[in-house]
Motif scaffolding. Structure first.
Motif, PDB file in Angstrom:
ATOM      1  N   LEU A 149       0.885  -0.706   0.189  1.00  0.00           N
ATOM      2  CA  LEU A 149       0.193   0.345   0.170  1.00  0.00           C
ATOM      3  C   LEU A 149       1.018   1.384  -0.027  1.00  0.00           C
ATOM      4  CD1 LEU A 149      -2.857  -0.842   3.032  1.00  0.00           C
ATOM      5  CD2 LEU A 149      -2.836  -0.379   0.052  1.00  0.00           C
ATOM      6  N   ASP A 150       2.346   1.131   0.368  1.00  0.00           N
ATOM      7  CA  ASP A 150       2.564   2.407   0.423  1.00  0.00           C
ATOM      8  C   ASP A 150       3.856   2.487  -0.355  1.00  0.00           C
ATOM      9  OD1 ASP A 150       4.756   0.038   1.657  1.00  0.00           O
ATOM     10  OD2 ASP A 150       5.088   1.106   3.796  1.00  0.00           O
ATOM     11  N   ARG A 151       4.165   1.190  -1.366  1.00  0.00           N
ATOM     12  CA  ARG A 151       4.167   1.587  -2.884  1.00  0.00           C
ATOM     13  C   ARG A 151       4.048   0.723  -3.823  1.00  0.00           C
ATOM     14  NH1 ARG A 151       8.383  -0.434   1.295  1.00  0.00           N
ATOM     15  NH2 ARG A 151       7.528  -2.463   0.425  1.00  0.00           N
ATOM     16  N   LEU A 152       2.864   1.598  -4.190  1.00  0.00           N
ATOM     17  CA  LEU A 152       1.784   0.627  -4.784  1.00  0.00           C
ATOM     18  C   LEU A 152       2.431   0.769  -6.418  1.00  0.00           C
ATOM     19  CD1 LEU A 152      -0.703   2.765  -4.103  1.00  0.00           C
ATOM     20  CD2 LEU A 152      -1.095   0.519  -3.505  1.00  0.00           C
ATOM     21  N   PRO A 153       2.461  -0.210  -7.436  1.00  0.00           N
ATOM     22  CA  PRO A 153       3.046  -0.293  -8.571  1.00  0.00           C
ATOM     23  C   PRO A 153       2.723   0.424  -9.598  1.00  0.00           C
ATOM     24  CG  PRO A 153       1.539  -2.090  -8.008  1.00  0.00           C
ATOM     25  CD  PRO A 153       1.763  -1.412  -6.906  1.00  0.00           C
ATOM     26  N   LEU A 154       1.348   1.709  -9.694  1.00  0.00           N
ATOM     27  CA  LEU A 154       1.238   2.553 -10.536  1.00  0.00           C
ATOM     28  C   LEU A 154       1.493   3.982 -10.916  1.00  0.00           C
ATOM     29  CD1 LEU A 154      -1.585   0.434  -9.149  1.00  0.00           C
ATOM     30  CD2 LEU A 154      -2.808   2.267 -10.366  1.00  0.00           C
ATOM     31  N   ALA A 155       1.494   4.255 -11.991  1.00  0.00           N
ATOM     32  CA  ALA A 155       1.908   5.711 -12.152  1.00  0.00           C
ATOM     33  C   ALA A 155       1.482   7.024 -11.883  1.00  0.00           C
ATOM     34  CB  ALA A 155       2.438   5.934 -14.253  1.00  0.00           C
ATOM     35  N   GLU A 173       1.289   2.909   9.908  1.00  0.00           N
ATOM     36  CA  GLU A 173       1.050   4.941   9.271  1.00  0.00           C
ATOM     37  C   GLU A 173       0.002   4.866   8.249  1.00  0.00           C
ATOM     38  OE1 GLU A 173       2.543   7.078  10.780  1.00  0.00           O
ATOM     39  OE2 GLU A 173       4.235   5.534  12.705  1.00  0.00           O
ATOM     40  N   LEU A 174      -0.680   5.858   8.738  1.00  0.00           N
ATOM     41  CA  LEU A 174      -1.723   6.157   8.332  1.00  0.00           C
ATOM     42  C   LEU A 174      -1.127   7.550   6.442  1.00  0.00           C
ATOM     43  CD1 LEU A 174      -5.170   6.526   9.583  1.00  0.00           C
ATOM     44  CD2 LEU A 174      -4.505   5.082   8.047  1.00  0.00           C
ATOM     45  N   VAL A 175      -0.317   8.602   7.119  1.00  0.00           N
ATOM     46  CA  VAL A 175       0.470   8.936   6.480  1.00  0.00           C
ATOM     47  C   VAL A 175       0.951   8.473   4.623  1.00  0.00           C
ATOM     48  CG1 VAL A 175       1.793  11.432   5.586  1.00  0.00           C
ATOM     49  CG2 VAL A 175       0.171  11.259   7.832  1.00  0.00           C
ATOM     50  N   PRO A 176       1.626   7.685   4.886  1.00  0.00           N
ATOM     51  CA  PRO A 176       3.076   6.832   3.627  1.00  0.00           C
ATOM     52  C   PRO A 176       1.511   6.275   2.525  1.00  0.00           C
ATOM     53  CG  PRO A 176       4.040   6.276   5.398  1.00  0.00           C
ATOM     54  CD  PRO A 176       2.690   7.068   6.063  1.00  0.00           C
ATOM     55  N   VAL A 177       0.531   6.005   3.231  1.00  0.00           N
ATOM     56  CA  VAL A 177      -0.167   4.891   2.906  1.00  0.00           C
ATOM     57  C   VAL A 177      -0.735   6.163   2.131  1.00  0.00           C
ATOM     58  CG1 VAL A 177      -2.181   3.513   2.349  1.00  0.00           C
ATOM     59  CG2 VAL A 177      -0.731   2.901   4.157  1.00  0.00           C
ATOM     60  N   LEU A 178      -1.923   6.647   2.412  1.00  0.00           N
ATOM     61  CA  LEU A 178      -2.629   8.081   1.750  1.00  0.00           C
ATOM     62  C   LEU A 178      -2.496   9.021   0.880  1.00  0.00           C
ATOM     63  CD1 LEU A 178      -4.771   6.935   3.948  1.00  0.00           C
ATOM     64  CD2 LEU A 178      -5.166   9.361   4.603  1.00  0.00           C
ATOM     65  N   ALA A 179      -0.483   9.087   1.256  1.00  0.00           N
ATOM     66  CA  ALA A 179       0.536   9.747   0.085  1.00  0.00           C
ATOM     67  C   ALA A 179       0.231   9.280  -0.915  1.00  0.00           C
ATOM     68  CB  ALA A 179       1.545   9.979   0.757  1.00  0.00           C
TER      69      ALA A 179
END
Length: 306
Positions: A149-155, A173-179
């Protein structure tokens, strides 16, 4: 280390029932005396008095291990959290424009399938190979990818809608995922999140989720946050709240005639049957999940945030 005691859990349910009854004005004298008598009875029950609890290590088993064991039956009927969460999430999704949608932590693809039926071009991402395998069996024509979730394989700016269901309780941590959600969303895109309500762990039995490396019972570390934590993470990233809902469980029925025999002396989902009135009072109309609908600001508004 956490000491898991069946007797401790039952006494806790009795206490919650008393506190709710006193707070809400439903605890007449008969109810209070019944709870006190039941507490005495539980303390005097030989099977519970003799039962040794289980000492379990928190964080000694990983999310990947737990989902590996859950994958085969995760979507089976009878999962109350899914039964309550899914109609709310899908009602929100039904009202969104059709476009490109990401199901983040898609699991075996229950929301992926719904988005696909609505006409979206769907991308599903999950970190569990076993859960993804289940999704691929059901949805062979959908783009399903392994990823965190914190390194999504999308552009960047790749999708119009993101849904993330019952997964954020597993991230520290929520912030890296929501970012990441903000990064892959296009301006004006929609984010729909569901998560276990923070009250759930206080009312449901805490069960060991497996065996840790040392051979002892292990607990999965979960992060149960106040609702304000989602706002604190989302708003600075340019998300605006469109809707928030806390679906609740109906009043449960714990018919003692259907209780398992014998009385379980270890932590078990069956324990509430042994104090049915207290359990029903403690659990009645309690929130099960929280569902958020956010919308991302346009690029000009959020240029200083992302």
């Amino acid at each position: 280390m956490t000491y898991l005691s069946a007797l401790g859990y039952l006494l806790g349910l009795e206490g919650v029932a008393l506190l709710r009854g006193l707070r809400e004005g439903s605890a007449d004298r008969a109810f209070v005396e019944a709870r006190i008598a039941e507490i005495r009875g539980l303390l005097d029950t030989p099977a519970l008095a003799r039962a040794e609890g289980v000492t379990a290590a928190r964080g000694a088993i990983g999310t990947a291990d737990v989902y590996r064991s859950w994958a085969a039956h995760y979507d089976a009927p009878g999962n109350q959290m899914i039964d309550i969460e899914q109609p709310v999430v899908q009602r929100i999704l039904d009202g969104l424009p059709v476009g490109v949608a990401l199901d983040a932590a898609c699991g075996t693809g229950r929301h992926t399938a719904h988005l696909h039926r609505l006409g979206h071009r769907v991308i599903g991402v999950d970190a569990s190979a076993e859960m993804l395998a289940g999704a691929r069996r059901k949805l062979p024509d959908v783009d399903l990818r392994a990823g965190d979730l914190d390194r999504l394989p999308l552009a960047d700016n790749a999708v119009d809608t993101v849904v993330c269901a019952l997964a954020l309780t597993h991230v520290p941590e929520l912030v890296p995922v929501l970012a990441e959600f903000a990064r892959v969303l296009r301006p004006g895109g929609h984010l729909v999140i569901s998560d276990a309500h923070p009250l759930v762990p206080y009312l449901s039995p805490t069960l060991p989720r497996g065996v840790g490396p040392d051979g002892r019972p292990a607990l999965l570390t979960e992060y149960h946050r106040p609702l304000s934590a989602y706002l604190a993470a989302a708003l600075p990233l340019g998300f605006q709240v469109r809707h928030c809902e806390e679906p609740r469980r109906p009043r449960p029925s714990f018919d003692p005639d259907t209780a398992p025999d014998p009385l379980p002396t270890q932590l078990s989902w069956d324990l509430p049957y042994w104090c049915p009135e207290a359990s029903a009072t403690a659990l009645d109309d309690s929130p099960v999940v929280v569902v958020w609908h956010f919308q991302l600001d346009d690029a000009t508004q959020r240029s200083g945030n992302c």
